[in-house]
Design a protein around this motif. Sequence first.
Motif, PDB file in Angstrom:
ATOM      1  N   CYS A  99      -2.289   1.961  -5.419  1.00 47.51           N
ATOM      2  CA  CYS A  99      -1.145   2.368  -4.596  1.00 47.51           C
ATOM      3  C   CYS A  99      -1.577   3.105  -3.342  1.00 47.51           C
ATOM      4  CB  CYS A  99      -0.189   3.233  -5.416  1.00 47.51           C
ATOM      5  SG  CYS A  99       1.069   2.271  -6.291  1.00 47.51           S
ATOM      6  N   CYS A 113       5.242   0.649  -4.136  1.00 49.86           N
ATOM      7  CA  CYS A 113       3.820   0.273  -4.096  1.00 49.86           C
ATOM      8  C   CYS A 113       3.442  -0.553  -5.320  1.00 49.86           C
ATOM      9  CB  CYS A 113       2.926   1.500  -3.930  1.00 49.86           C
ATOM     10  SG  CYS A 113       2.840   2.591  -5.356  1.00 49.86           S
ATOM     11  N   TRP A 114       4.291  -0.553  -6.328  1.00 52.06           N
ATOM     12  CA  TRP A 114       4.297  -1.621  -7.332  1.00 52.06           C
ATOM     13  C   TRP A 114       5.745  -1.822  -7.739  1.00 52.06           C
ATOM     14  CZ3 TRP A 114       3.692   3.330  -9.150  1.00 52.06           C
ATOM     15  CH2 TRP A 114       4.150   3.667 -10.421  1.00 52.06           C
ATOM     16  N   GLY A 143      -5.900  -3.216  -4.358  1.00 50.52           N
ATOM     17  CA  GLY A 143      -4.493  -3.089  -4.020  1.00 50.52           C
ATOM     18  C   GLY A 143      -4.063  -3.696  -2.704  1.00 50.52           C
ATOM     19  N   ALA A 144      -4.794  -3.429  -1.638  1.00 49.32           N
ATOM     20  CA  ALA A 144      -4.334  -3.815  -0.304  1.00 49.32           C
ATOM     21  C   ALA A 144      -4.177  -5.319  -0.120  1.00 49.32           C
ATOM     22  CB  ALA A 144      -5.258  -3.223   0.756  1.00 49.32           C
ATOM     23  N   ALA A 190      -0.957  -6.623  -1.633  1.00 52.76           N
ATOM     24  CA  ALA A 190       0.293  -6.153  -1.024  1.00 52.76           C
ATOM     25  C   ALA A 190       0.556  -6.722   0.365  1.00 52.76           C
ATOM     26  CB  ALA A 190       0.269  -4.624  -0.949  1.00 52.76           C
ATOM     27  N   GLU A 191      -0.461  -7.185   1.046  1.00 55.30           N
ATOM     28  CA  GLU A 191      -0.319  -7.575   2.452  1.00 55.30           C
ATOM     29  C   GLU A 191       0.788  -8.594   2.708  1.00 55.30           C
ATOM     30  OE1 GLU A 191      -3.019  -8.960   6.282  1.00 55.30           O
ATOM     31  OE2 GLU A 191      -3.912  -8.901   4.280  1.00 55.30           O
ATOM     32  N   ARG A 221      -2.532   0.491  -0.899  1.00 55.32           N
ATOM     33  CA  ARG A 221      -1.361  -0.243  -0.422  1.00 55.32           C
ATOM     34  C   ARG A 221      -0.569   0.588   0.582  1.00 55.32           C
ATOM     35  NH1 ARG A 221       0.459  -2.821  -6.321  1.00 55.32           N
ATOM     36  NH2 ARG A 221      -1.236  -4.361  -6.388  1.00 55.32           N
ATOM     37  N   VAL A 251       5.516  -5.072  -5.551  1.00 55.00           N
ATOM     38  CA  VAL A 251       4.192  -5.698  -5.624  1.00 55.00           C
ATOM     39  C   VAL A 251       3.777  -5.741  -7.095  1.00 55.00           C
ATOM     40  CG1 VAL A 251       1.817  -5.682  -4.753  1.00 55.00           C
ATOM     41  CG2 VAL A 251       3.607  -4.538  -3.439  1.00 55.00           C
TER      42      VAL A 251
END
Length: 313
Positions: free
Chosen positions: A159, A215-216, A127-128, A131-132, A162, A240
């Motif tokens: 999530c 987060c999405w 995830g991370a 999302a960055e 993120r 995201v």
Amino acid sequence: MNSRIKTLLMTAAILAAMPAHAEDKPLIGLVSIAATEANNVRYINGAKKAAEELGYDVSVVDAAGSADQANAAIQNFAQRSAFAIVDLVFPASSIGAGLDAAKQANIPVVTWGGGLGLSVAATNGSGAPIAEPVIKKMIDDMGGKGELLALTYRTGEVCRNRETLMDKMLESHADIKVTKNEVRIPGYFEDGAQYANAWLASHPPGAGKLAIWGCWDDPAIGAIGSLRSQARDDVMVYGVNGNAQAIENIKNGHMIATAWEDSYTEGYNMVKLLADIKKAGADWKPHAVEVPAVLITRDTVEDFLKQHPDTVQ
């Protein structure tokens, strides 16, 4: 109802929901956190395409956001002597019972967004990293100050990671005030709209830089519905995953940015990897097989669609 009876009933329900598979084909069990969510659908389709090429049979179980159902599904795939099992988004720490059953049956389990840990053989869709770029753009667009509504979901590893990344990136921006609300699965569109309505009531136009982050994509898309119904064009929205609705919202000026996750390729690549994992056996070294994300903004959406026209079909 005691826990043993509850588990037996859940197991029976999972078995009843599982379609039969061809006995002469190796079975790949996919356990999804939300099998109708757009990004999950793309991953599942990629996995099915690879399985078709390799002569595997695929069975998909929708755990509907429940770790208990995910564990029951993995345990049942283990009982059915599956070739391999794919966990979609549930963190390894929440599917320990399923992982133990698969390990006892010598069946590899891989995760999409569930991370490495315990006996997981491989992971992607973390995830991370995806999302960055979106979080960075959001902070830049806000100029390091303002009010942010963050729509989160802590049951899923993706999530959760993120949100942790967002918190870390905001540490040096104390002038951005964050309100967090956790959405449900199912129910994320409705929750996104409801939380946005409540937040907008205390953040009128002219209250400074305002932004909403999902987060999405889907919770953010739910929030866009509230913004449009109130004719609010002063709030910047970020998501995201890069699903079709998000891309259309960017194109139409209702969303600022998303990060497109090529989940079809992630699903395809992961299933292609399963034969290597099985062949290596105890010599296999768990690792991540990530596919980089692509930042989509109002400035880049047209070029992106020329390169990837299928993403909105």
